[in-house]
Each structure stands twice: as C-alpha cells, then as structure tokens.
Design a protein around this motif. Structure first.
Motif, PDB file in Angstrom:
ATOM      1  N   THR A   1       0.841  -1.203   0.000  1.00 29.13           N
ATOM      2  CA  THR A   1       0.000   0.000   0.000  1.00 29.13           C
ATOM      3  C   THR A   1       0.873   1.249   0.000  1.00 29.13           C
ATOM      4  O   THR A   1       2.060   1.210   0.359  1.00 29.13           O
TER       5      THR A   1
ATOM      6  N   SER B   1       0.679   4.098   1.842  1.00 25.91           N
ATOM      7  CA  SER B   1       0.171   4.862   2.976  1.00 25.91           C
ATOM      8  C   SER B   1       0.935   6.164   3.185  1.00 25.91           C
ATOM      9  O   SER B   1       0.341   7.200   3.524  1.00 25.91           O
TER      10      SER B   1
ATOM     11  N   PHE C   1       3.531   9.329  11.205  1.00 22.72           N
ATOM     12  CA  PHE C   1       2.793   8.085  10.986  1.00 22.72           C
ATOM     13  C   PHE C   1       3.707   6.936  10.607  1.00 22.72           C
ATOM     14  O   PHE C   1       3.298   5.772  10.682  1.00 22.72           O
TER      15      PHE C   1
ATOM     16  N   HIS D   1      -8.343   1.363   6.569  1.00 20.48           N
ATOM     17  CA  HIS D   1      -7.438   2.004   7.523  1.00 20.48           C
ATOM     18  C   HIS D   1      -6.121   2.252   6.800  1.00 20.48           C
ATOM     19  O   HIS D   1      -5.420   1.318   6.411  1.00 20.48           O
ATOM     20  N   VAL D   2      -5.782   3.525   6.626  1.00 19.27           N
ATOM     21  CA  VAL D   2      -4.598   3.878   5.835  1.00 19.27           C
ATOM     22  C   VAL D   2      -3.345   3.906   6.704  1.00 19.27           C
ATOM     23  O   VAL D   2      -2.322   3.298   6.379  1.00 19.27           O
ATOM     24  N   ALA D   3      -3.391   4.611   7.820  1.00 15.97           N
ATOM     25  CA  ALA D   3      -2.188   4.758   8.649  1.00 15.97           C
ATOM     26  C   ALA D   3      -2.588   5.193  10.054  1.00 15.97           C
ATOM     27  O   ALA D   3      -3.661   5.770  10.261  1.00 15.97           O
TER      28      ALA D   3
ATOM     29  N   ARG E   1      -6.239  -2.359  11.945  1.00 15.05           N
ATOM     30  CA  ARG E   1      -4.895  -1.780  11.898  1.00 15.05           C
ATOM     31  C   ARG E   1      -4.588  -1.317  10.475  1.00 15.05           C
ATOM     32  O   ARG E   1      -5.351  -1.625   9.540  1.00 15.05           O
ATOM     33  N   PRO E   2      -3.502  -0.555  10.276  1.00 13.38           N
ATOM     34  CA  PRO E   2      -3.194  -0.066   8.927  1.00 13.38           C
ATOM     35  C   PRO E   2      -3.165  -1.191   7.902  1.00 13.38           C
ATOM     36  O   PRO E   2      -2.544  -2.238   8.116  1.00 13.38           O
TER      37      PRO E   2
ATOM     38  N   ASN F   1      -5.138   8.607  13.536  1.00 17.98           N
ATOM     39  CA  ASN F   1      -5.149   7.709  12.390  1.00 17.98           C
ATOM     40  C   ASN F   1      -5.868   8.358  11.209  1.00 17.98           C
ATOM     41  O   ASN F   1      -6.564   9.363  11.361  1.00 17.98           O
TER      42      ASN F   1
ATOM     43  N   SER G   1      -8.212   7.246   7.731  1.00 17.98           N
ATOM     44  CA  SER G   1      -8.939   6.177   7.053  1.00 17.98           C
ATOM     45  C   SER G   1      -9.818   6.785   5.960  1.00 17.98           C
ATOM     46  O   SER G   1     -10.060   7.989   5.927  1.00 17.98           O
TER      47      SER G   1
END
Length: 623
Positions: A59, A61, A131, A244-246, A308-309, A329, A331
């Motif tokens: 990904t 992120s 992050f 969830h990105v980071a 989670r990420p 976070n 998202s």
C-alpha cells in the motif's frame, strides 16, 4: 473473479487476502462470500455481517498521508478539513449508554473562537504526527498490555472527563477541496487501485449523476485518541467499506444483521426518550454509544474488530457498527451495493420525519439499483407501492441470516471471546452489569465535552496545553497558569478564598486529594439539608445556595426570580434540591411557639438538633 484466500479468524470474524481486481469490484466480492455456503449452512460472513480483507500488494500509505497533510495545511479556513467537537451526555452511566452529538460552529463569538482555536490545535498536532513511527497513545498501550476489556474502561474514563475536548475530522471530501484549492489529489491505496475507482451498483443510486459524498464518493476521516463513531447502520442499509490507511488502531464493535431489530429494543430499554422512540430509523441519526459488554447481558452477540493499517472492513446491510479510535489515524470510507443489498434496501426506511434531530432526511431512490440487479418487476412494483410483507417473506427464504427481524436474543450460543478475546473469565465479562441500577436524572442531565465544559478566556487566541503545576480551581476551572508552578496550590487556594468562600473547605479538599480529577461540580457540593436557620438578608442580595452567585444587580423585586433563572440555566440537574435550599435560607417564617429558640441570640430553629449544632459552633451562645 476467484475466491479470495482466507487468512485467519479473529473475534469470530474472517480475514481474507484480496488482489486489486477484487478490491475494485467490492459488490462481486461481497456476493461471492455471502453465497459461499458450506455444508448447506449460511456462510460465516452472513452470520457476522462483516469481514476484513488485506491487499496482497504493498500500500501507498506514506504518499496518501502526505497528500492529506498537504490539503490540511492549505485549508486555512476549515472549509473541508473541519473537525467537530464530540459532545456526550450519560443516559445510563452504569451501562455506558451515552447520547453523543457534535458541536457545529457555536452560537456566541466566544464559542466560535474556542472551536476555531481547537481546530487549529487539532490540525497542528495532526501535522506533527509521524505516521511512519508513531508514538503509542495511552489507549493503545492499554490494549497491548491488558486487552479489549480494560481498553474499553480506559476509553470511558476519557469520555467522562469533563474538561476534555475530543475532536474528530469526519466525512471530509478532499477531492472537492483539492479542486477548489487547485491542488491535484490522487488518493491511491496501491499503485493500481483507489477507492474512487471502485465499481459497484452504488453508481446507480438516485438519478443519473447523483453525487453523495461519503456514499457513492469516498471521504476521508482523521481520528484522534478517544474520538468515536456512534451506534448506527448505513443510510438505507447500504453496504460499507472502510480502509485504515495509517496510524493507531481503530476498534469496531459489530452486531450481526439478523439482530438489528433486537438491538433497537435494547436501546429503548437503556434510555431512549419518548420522542426518540417515535423514529423508526433512530440508528441512522448516529446519536448513541453504549458499552458493548452490555449486549452480552441482553444475549445479543457482538464481534470486535481491531482494525490496523492496511485492514479493509466490509460491512453487510443492517450490520450495527460503533467504536472508537485509539489515537491519531487516517482512514477512507465509501458505501457500495451488490445484489445482496437489494432486499434489505427495499425493507429499509427511506425517509425520516421524526423530531430527534431536525434537518435529517434519508430519501434515496434505489429503483435503478434494483433493475440493474435484475430484481423482478413485480417485486419492484410491490416496493414502489410500499407493500413490504411479500418482500420480507421472500427475503426470509433467500437469506434468513441477513433478515433484520430474524434474530432473537439468546437464540445462539454467546461467545465472550468474540467481544473481549481469548482467556476471558466469565466474572470479568459480567462485572459491569450484575447489579445495574438506573442512574438518577440529577447525575445524568448534563453534556460533557461541549462549550459549557471548555472555558477559555475570551482573550485567548490559542488553546495552550497547561504545564505541570498550573492547576485550576476545581469548580469554575479558573486557570492559575500565570502563577509560578510551585505556587499552584497556593494560587488556587487564594482564588477560592476570594471567589468561593462558602465552599472553601470542600474545594480545598478536592484540590488536595486528587489534582487529576475535575471536581467541585454539583455532585461534589454537599448541600446541608438540616441547616434550617432563618436568615434575613437585605432585599436584592439573594445568592445561589450552590455557587453563591449574587443576584443583587437584578433589583430587590427580582431576588427569587433571578436566583431561579440562574439555577435553571447553570445547575439544571440539581434544580429541585438547590431551590429547596434557597427556600429554607430566604423564606421568612413566622415565629412559632413550638420553634426551638436560642436563649442568647434568639434565633429560631425547626429542630432541636439544629439548635444544638448552632450552640456548639457559636462561642457567644455557649454561656
């Protein structure tokens, strides 16, 4: 499309590995897993109403978060990056049942300035978060060391903290913001996929070219520690996707779709008001939050997801969802539609006219979706004429595990480990609700975390974190930061002695015993119920018995009216008790032969114990 590879099962929820093609076609992916029946029984995804997937490719992120930060920096007027302040009120404290809403822009100049300063602080802290190597928050540390149950307890401890603003930047349309700012935005999840490129039947929602940010167009969420999303289902029971990105984990609690109606009955039992019960779709108002452990007491299953990420949560129609963020976070979320959605969509309420929250209208035309999904025209005709009995019967035959009225509390074995994880003792699960008692209105009728609880000086241009030693007065939160740190307690005591003489002893004790608690509210001020001394004061100098607020500026005739108005506005929860105290203090009573009178000062008391206490405390009367 091939069947995704199953990775494992956690808290009763299936986790899969998917490729970019499966990610870009979520409707086909959901239908495939829903119809994957083994041994003639319903699929695991149908039973839980949710599954989690992870991409098989790396990904992006870091690049994603960098674009979000860049847009946050440029949005100086908070046009789209506009975090709202979470405001909450306990309806039933023991059950963790809270009414939750958000402050918008404020009503007064001071409130608008306060929220703007809080947003500046939120943006500043978000931009400073690394992050790539984030620092673990308190909630995340509790989760890692103690598990889900203690983490829920720590979350509620933060939720109940009075002077603790919680902000959440939700449902941000950053693509439109980028266009307005002239910035190119390409929020890709991987090199070949982004949520804006997803293809499903959601594109046929409404009329042609209908645009609903957050529904058929992805939106971004930036969460901070203890920010939450309330109990709700998606608009018109749509399917949902959340990536969830980071950042820090996000904890979800999901009630399976078949228990949707049973869950709404639990809400009514716990604390819905009469006007809220009038709404047939109250969960779409996103107005409540409750401790998920109470659902086990009501024999309703609930599944935990620690997102989670990289985790992508897929929710089926009518799945009830709520949860909270453990820290900072990022998202992204959007809705989708598949053939599985059609029957729940026809049964879902489309339009809301209830008085719970004004301005909420759910009116989406799904007929184009039904026709693209090849639903028979006679069934569509029944839907358009609001003849839902036949539709409901057909749905029960096709997917009984997804029908919102099929779940009966206790009809399936409860799994405590699906909520709190493995190795959880029975007594630990049930410790919060063994002897539940309804909390009194006096304790619960107040909002926490709103403008009333965040008292900033009108001249403050920024929200400043207080250094150690800059203590606040326990009731009015007067800040002693201008004094030296070592003089913290002395400055507080000096302020209390000058401004709050009547409550000096109680407030000094609050400051001495626990500097980390926000004490001194009406719950901490003990009104002396037996103090029946008749006090004659000059007209117009009537004071509030709780905070000693002086109403002398209201004029002699405004004495009682001014006090009553003040108490109604500032001490709503304790109105009856405080006004009873006021009547005892300021109402002149006739001299009765049966009254108890001091032989020295001739003051009258209604009881012998009151007279004895007066004599013991007054040296001149002891002779």
């Amino acid at each position: 499309m091939t069947m995704p590879r199953k990775l494992y099962k956690r808290f009763g929820v299936d986790y899969y590995e998917i490729d970019e093609q499966q990610f870009l076609n979520p409707g086909l992916l959901i239908d495939m897993l829903v119809n994957n029946k083994t041994s003639g029984s319903a699929s695991s995804v149908c039973k839980t109403g949710v599954f989690v997937a992870r991409l098989s490719v790396p990904t992006l992120s870091e690049a994603y978060v960098e674009q979000v930060k860049n847009l946050a920096t440029k949005d100086v007027d908070f046009e789209e990056f506009k975090p709202l302040m979470v405001k909450r009120m306990p309806r039933w404290r023991e059950a963790g049942f809270y009414a939750v809403t958000t402050e918008t822009e404020g009503t007064t100049t001071a409130e608008k300035r306060t929220l703007r300063n809080l947003r500046k602080q939120f943006r500043r802290e978000f931009l400073n978060v690394d992050f790539g190597n984030p620092q673990k928050s308190n909630l995340e540390q509790v989760l890692d060391t103690s598990g889900v149950g203690p983490c829920i307890d720590a979350f509620y401890a933060r939720l109940q903290r009075l002077n603790s603003p919680i902000l959440y930047a939700a449902n941000m349309d950053l693509t439109t913001l980028g266009e307005d700012l002239g910035v190119s935005v390409d929020l890709k999840i991987s090199s070949g996929a982004s949520m804006s490129e997803m293809d499903s039947l959601i594109k046929f929602l409404g009329t042609e070219n209908s645009d609903y940010p957050g529904i058929n167009r992805p939106t971004v969420y930036v969460g901070s520690e203890a920010s939450l999303f309330q109990c709700h289902r998606e608009d018109v029971a749509l399917q949902a996707i959340n990536m969830h990105v980071a950042g820090a984990p996000k904890i979800w609690f999901v009630v399976p779709p078949k228990y949707f109606t049973a869950f709404t009955k639990v809400l009514e039992k716990l604390g819905l008001k009469t006007e809220e019960r009038l709404c047939a779709s109250v969960l779409q108002h996103k107005f409540f939050f409750l401790d998920p452990r109470i659902l086990l007491a009501e024999k309703i299953p609930v599944h935990t997801i620690i997102q989670r990420p990289g985790d992508i949560v897929f929710l089926l129609p009518n799945a009830v969802q709520f949860g909270f963020n453990l820290g900072w976070n990022v998202s992204e979320a959007v809705n989708c539609c598949s053939k599985t959605y059609c029957f729940p969509g026809m049964l879902a309420l489309q339009l809301c006219h209830c008085p719970v929250v004004s301005g909420i209208q759910h009116d989406f035309d799904i007929t184009r979706i039904l026709r693209k999904a090849e639903i028979p025209e006679d069934m569509i005709a029944l839907y358009l004429r609001n003849k839902l009995v036949s539709i409901s019967s057909q749905f029960r035959l096709l997917h009984p595990e997804l029908h919102p009225e099929m779940g009966i509390p206790g009809d399936s074995p409860l799994r405590n480990d699906h909520l709190l994880g493995e190795n959880v003792e029975e007594d630990e699960v049930g410790k919060l609700w063994v002897d539940l008692t309804m909390a009194s209105e006096e304790d619960d009728d107040r909002w926490l975390g709103g403008f009333d609880e965040i008292q900033l000086d009108e001249e403050d241009d920024e929200v400043v974190d207080r250094p150690k030693g800059t203590r606040r007065r326990p009731t009015c939160q007067h800040d002693t930061k201008k004094s030296a740190p070592k003089n913290g307690r002395g400055a507080v005591e000096s302020h209390v002695r000058q401004k709050h003489t009547a409550q000096l002893v109680n407030l000094k004790r609050a400051s001495e015993e626990d500097d980390d608690r926000w004490l001194g509210g009406l719950d901490e001020i003990q009104l002396d119920e037996e103090d029946d001394e008749v006090v004659d004061r000059p007209k117009g100098t009537h004071r509030c018995p709780a905070c000693q607020h002086d109403t002398k500026r209201g004029g002699p005739k405004a004495g009682r009216e001014a006090v009553e108005s003040h108490v109604r506005q500032k001490h709503t929860a304790q109105f009856a008790n405080i006004m009873a105290k006021y009547e005892r203090l300021y109402t002149k009573r006739p001299r009765l032969d049966s009254a108890f009178e001091c032989d020295v000062c001739k003051k009258q008391y209604s009881t012998q114990s009151s007279l004895n206490r007066h004599v013991r405390s007054t040296a001149a009367c002891q002779a």
